[in-house]
Write an enzyme that holds these catalytic residues in place. Structure first.
Site, PDB file in Angstrom:
ATOM      1  N   GLY A 143      33.447  10.436  12.759  1.00  0.00           N
ATOM      2  CA  GLY A 143      32.956  11.310  11.697  1.00  0.00           C
ATOM      3  C   GLY A 143      33.247  12.777  11.911  1.00  0.00           C
ATOM      4  O   GLY A 143      34.334  13.173  12.350  1.00  0.00           O
ATOM      5  N   ILE A 144      32.266  13.622  11.583  1.00  0.00           N
ATOM      6  CA  ILE A 144      32.433  15.069  11.654  1.00  0.00           C
ATOM      7  C   ILE A 144      32.720  15.532  13.074  1.00  0.00           C
ATOM      8  O   ILE A 144      33.590  16.379  13.300  1.00  0.00           O
ATOM      9  CB  ILE A 144      31.184  15.772  11.081  1.00  0.00           C
ATOM     10  CG1 ILE A 144      31.095  15.540   9.564  1.00  0.00           C
ATOM     11  CG2 ILE A 144      31.222  17.270  11.378  1.00  0.00           C
ATOM     12  CD1 ILE A 144      29.805  16.057   8.939  1.00  0.00           C
ATOM     13  N   ASP A 151      29.894  11.630  23.664  1.00  0.00           N
ATOM     14  CA  ASP A 151      29.255  10.721  22.722  1.00  0.00           C
ATOM     15  C   ASP A 151      28.373   9.779  23.521  1.00  0.00           C
ATOM     16  O   ASP A 151      28.631   9.518  24.702  1.00  0.00           O
ATOM     17  CB  ASP A 151      30.296   9.929  21.938  1.00  0.00           C
ATOM     18  CG  ASP A 151      29.743   9.353  20.639  1.00  0.00           C
ATOM     19  OD1 ASP A 151      29.992   9.953  19.581  1.00  0.00           O
ATOM     20  OD2 ASP A 151      29.033   8.331  20.680  1.00  0.00           O
ATOM     21  N   ASP A 160      23.916  11.397  26.662  1.00  0.00           N
ATOM     22  CA  ASP A 160      22.720  11.186  25.858  1.00  0.00           C
ATOM     23  C   ASP A 160      22.045  12.535  25.683  1.00  0.00           C
ATOM     24  O   ASP A 160      21.421  13.053  26.617  1.00  0.00           O
ATOM     25  CB  ASP A 160      21.776  10.197  26.556  1.00  0.00           C
ATOM     26  CG  ASP A 160      20.518   9.911  25.740  1.00  0.00           C
ATOM     27  OD1 ASP A 160      20.376  10.489  24.638  1.00  0.00           O
ATOM     28  OD2 ASP A 160      19.672   9.122  26.214  1.00  0.00           O
ATOM     29  N   TYR A 201      14.240  13.957   7.727  1.00  0.00           N
ATOM     30  CA  TYR A 201      15.594  14.474   7.934  1.00  0.00           C
ATOM     31  C   TYR A 201      15.681  15.918   7.439  1.00  0.00           C
ATOM     32  O   TYR A 201      16.197  16.799   8.138  1.00  0.00           O
ATOM     33  CB  TYR A 201      16.600  13.602   7.188  1.00  0.00           C
ATOM     34  CG  TYR A 201      18.027  14.080   7.307  1.00  0.00           C
ATOM     35  CD1 TYR A 201      18.732  13.958   8.507  1.00  0.00           C
ATOM     36  CD2 TYR A 201      18.688  14.658   6.219  1.00  0.00           C
ATOM     37  CE1 TYR A 201      20.043  14.395   8.616  1.00  0.00           C
ATOM     38  CE2 TYR A 201      19.999  15.092   6.319  1.00  0.00           C
ATOM     39  CZ  TYR A 201      20.673  14.955   7.521  1.00  0.00           C
ATOM     40  OH  TYR A 201      21.979  15.387   7.630  1.00  0.00           O
ATOM     41  N   LYS A 260      16.496  19.350   9.610  1.00  0.00           N
ATOM     42  CA  LYS A 260      17.648  20.194   9.336  1.00  0.00           C
ATOM     43  C   LYS A 260      17.243  21.602   8.921  1.00  0.00           C
ATOM     44  O   LYS A 260      17.994  22.564   9.134  1.00  0.00           O
ATOM     45  CB  LYS A 260      18.532  19.542   8.277  1.00  0.00           C
ATOM     46  CG  LYS A 260      19.218  18.270   8.778  1.00  0.00           C
ATOM     47  CD  LYS A 260      20.027  18.517  10.048  1.00  0.00           C
ATOM     48  CE  LYS A 260      20.799  17.302  10.498  1.00  0.00           C
ATOM     49  NZ  LYS A 260      21.633  17.567  11.693  1.00  0.00           N
ATOM     50  N   VAL A 317      29.347  13.562   3.097  1.00  0.00           N
ATOM     51  CA  VAL A 317      30.676  13.534   3.688  1.00  0.00           C
ATOM     52  C   VAL A 317      31.045  12.102   4.045  1.00  0.00           C
ATOM     53  O   VAL A 317      30.226  11.351   4.584  1.00  0.00           O
ATOM     54  CB  VAL A 317      30.732  14.418   4.958  1.00  0.00           C
ATOM     55  CG1 VAL A 317      32.086  14.293   5.655  1.00  0.00           C
ATOM     56  CG2 VAL A 317      30.452  15.874   4.597  1.00  0.00           C
ATOM     57  N   ARG A 355      25.052   4.016   5.148  1.00  0.00           N
ATOM     58  CA  ARG A 355      24.032   4.339   4.156  1.00  0.00           C
ATOM     59  C   ARG A 355      24.405   3.763   2.787  1.00  0.00           C
ATOM     60  O   ARG A 355      23.534   3.327   2.030  1.00  0.00           O
ATOM     61  CB  ARG A 355      23.812   5.851   4.074  1.00  0.00           C
ATOM     62  CG  ARG A 355      23.257   6.455   5.344  1.00  0.00           C
ATOM     63  CD  ARG A 355      22.640   7.823   5.125  1.00  0.00           C
ATOM     64  NE  ARG A 355      23.570   8.818   4.633  1.00  0.00           N
ATOM     65  CZ  ARG A 355      24.401   9.511   5.404  1.00  0.00           C
ATOM     66  NH1 ARG A 355      24.443   9.280   6.706  1.00  0.00           N
ATOM     67  NH2 ARG A 355      25.188  10.436   4.888  1.00  0.00           N
TER      68      ARG A 355
END
Length: 252
Positions: free
Chosen positions: A18-19, A38, A56, A150, A154, A183, A191
């Site tokens: 992803g991003i 990651d 982690d 969420y 953010k 995105v 999702r």
């Protein structure tokens, strides 16, 4: 313009897909030495010309050891995060705690771990360091349904970003937040599949996601990476404490 990050050392979390992956690849292409991490190191296997590590970001001990091993850097990009789906009535305490730990406290850990080395490097080289935090347009700028915790996390990221920017602006450290809209990424595809179970299929779910985008499409990870590249480079030397939407007009 090639070599925009030549000579710079960068750390990027959640770089497996992803991003995060797009940012790591863009930084490598522009000449940076990239430390890509990651939780699932296998996802980094095909990431070329980067130094790879399992990390982690929810472990203070692991982050501190990682920062000590790498030492001074110029760029820190905090991407790791989790999207919880639901309203306040769907958010148990464990959901709240996990979301804040991964979406906000992980950034605190990473910044606290790497900032001393960034400050020293900026002073030695007479340059500036850049911290880039991944926020979101969802609820942090514009209210979004079913993004209760969420959105709260953010929004907290934006506050964290501005605080770091204010505290260290005179010491050569810039700190900015990127606020993407929807995105296309592996996590977004998940999702879409989950929503498809309740609305009549994946195609219908895709249609719902796209319909809320004024540009008529979702974003590309490479488009977010292009903004991160600007914020990481010396081109943005006069930019700090900002929360920049990149969402195809969704938050207008």
């Amino acid at each position: 313009m090639a070599g925009r990050l030549k000579g710079k050392v960068a750390v990027v979390t959640a770089a497996g897909q992803g991003i995060g992956r797009a940012i790591a690849e863009a930084f490598v292409a522009e000449g940076a030495t990239v430390h890509a991490s990651d939780l699932d190191r296998d996802k980094l296997a095909d990431l070329k010309r980067a130094k790879k590590a399992k990390l982690d970001v929810r472990s203070t001990k692991a982050v501190e050891a990682y920062a000590e091993k790498i030492g001074g850097i110029d760029i820190l990009v905090n991407v790791a995060g989790f999207v919880h789906h639901g309203t306040v009535l769907d958010c148990e305490e464990k959901d709240w705690d996990f979301s804040f730990d991964l979406n906000v406290k992980s950034m605190h850990r990473m910044i606290r771990g790497f900032l001393p080395g960034m400050l020293a490097r900026a002073k030695e080289q007479g340059s500036s360091g850049s911290i880039i935090n991944m926020s979101s347009g969802a609820s942090s700028i514009k209210g979004a349904p079913n993004r209760y915790v969420y959105g709260a996390t953010k929004a907290a990221v934006i506050g964290l970003t501005k605080s770091v920017a204010a505290d260290f602006v005179r010491q050569g450290i810039r700190c900015n937040a990127i606020c993407p809209g929807t995105v296309h990424s592996p996590s977004w595809e998940t999702r879409v599949e989950d929503l498809g179970k309740t609305v009549g299929g994946k195609d219908k779910a895709m249609e719902i996601f796209v319909s809320r985008q004024p540009m008529g499409r979702v974003g590309k990870a490479s488009e977010i990476a292009a903004l991160a590249l600007y914020l990481a480079s010396d081109e943005s030397a006069f930019t700090t404490g900002t929360a920049i939407p990149i969402d195809g007009g969704w938050t207008l």
